[in-house]
Enzyme design. Structure first.
Site, short mmCIF file in Angstrom:
data_model
loop_
_atom_site.label_atom_id
_atom_site.label_comp_id
_atom_site.label_asym_id
_atom_site.label_seq_id
_atom_site.Cartn_x
_atom_site.Cartn_y
_atom_site.Cartn_z
N ASP A 40 0.81 -1.21 0.00
CA ASP A 40 0.00 0.00 0.00
C ASP A 40 0.85 1.26 0.00
OD1 ASP A 40 -2.43 -1.20 -0.09
OD2 ASP A 40 -3.03 -0.72 1.95
N LYS A 62 -3.38 3.37 -2.60
CA LYS A 62 -4.50 4.28 -2.78
C LYS A 62 -4.10 5.62 -2.20
CE LYS A 62 -7.71 0.43 -2.26
NZ LYS A 62 -8.84 -0.13 -1.51
N MET A 174 -8.90 9.03 8.74
CA MET A 174 -9.35 9.51 7.43
C MET A 174 -10.37 10.64 7.56
SD MET A 174 -9.70 5.72 5.68
CE MET A 174 -10.62 5.09 7.10
#
Length: 242
Positions: A40, A62, A174
């Site tokens: 990642d 991502k 997030m």
């Protein structure tokens, strides 16, 4: 078909909050024996050096609010490499089972006859201790809420309202694009003065952080040039040493 009698295996491994030395011993050994690493964006690239020279490293990251590898593509790569090469490590930032979709990948692999293993990682919330912010403290907090700042449909999690009415420490993952909404939610509930902190790049040399009140989250981020990847800590633990 399995090539060379290779046993298809998937290791879903937590890379931790950034510092490569925070990986577990078991995770270190899994990387040593990996034939393929699917890694990642938030996994420290230094961890890739642990693998052998014959290990194939494939980026499937991502970027926050930017380019990303679709989850369906990651699933297909897991299946492809597991049957081609056998030992696949899915290296994910933090802990794969805390807002990391790691269990989705475990389920997918099992559905396709791939043996699965889960290796926990240090989640980014725990790295707040490096800033002298404990998640729990006898005089300030007896529990922790971990909340996602952005649900699948883009909305702020309704769990935040429940969390703010407890005495728990609230950790928001997030949530940097939701700072104004988070602040408003606390203000609307008469809790705008609650202590808050933003920590960016926790555990890394370029780490930055700032403290203040939850009602001032937007100003805290702008004044201190804080952006993602970052976590938001809300609760009395932020000022427990003061």
């Amino acid at each position: 078909m399995i090539k060379n009698n290779t046993k298809p295996q998937l290791f879903v491994l937590g890379a931790g909050p950034g510092d490569p030395e925070l990986i577990t011993v078991k995770g270190f050994k899994a990387l040593q024996h990996a034939k393929v690493i699917l890694y990642d964006n938030l996994a420290n690239k230094e961890l890739l050096d642990i693998a052998g020279d014959d290990c194939e490293k494939v980026y499937v990251g991502k970027q926050p609010y930017g380019d990303y590898t679709p989850q369906e593509t990651i699933h297909e790569l897991i299946k492809q490499y597991a049957f081609e090469k056998g030992n696949v490590v899915r290296l994910k930032g933090g802990d794969p089972f805390i807002f990391g979709r790691g269990f989705e990948e475990i389920i997918y692999a099992r559905e396709h006859g791939i043996e699965t293993h889960y290796i926990p990682g240090v989640t980014s919330a725990q790295a707040c201790g490096l800033e002298d912010i404990p998640l729990t403290h006898r005089t300030a907090s007896e529990s922790v809420w971990m909340v996602t700042g952005t649900k699948k449909d883009g909305r702020l999690s309704a769990d935040l309202t429940c969390a703010m009415h407890s005495n728990a420490t609230v950790v928001i993952y997030m949530g940097m694009k939701k700072l104004a909404e988070i602040a408003k939610a606390y203000i609307d509930n008469g809790k705008g003065d609650t202590p808050a902190a933003i920590i960016q790049h926790a555990s890394l040399p370029n780490q930055k952080s700032a403290k203040g009140r939850v009602q001032d989250l937007v100003a805290i981020a702008e004044t201190n040039k804080l952006t993602y990847p970052a976590i938001i800590i809300i609760g009395d633990v932020v000022n427990v040493k003061n």
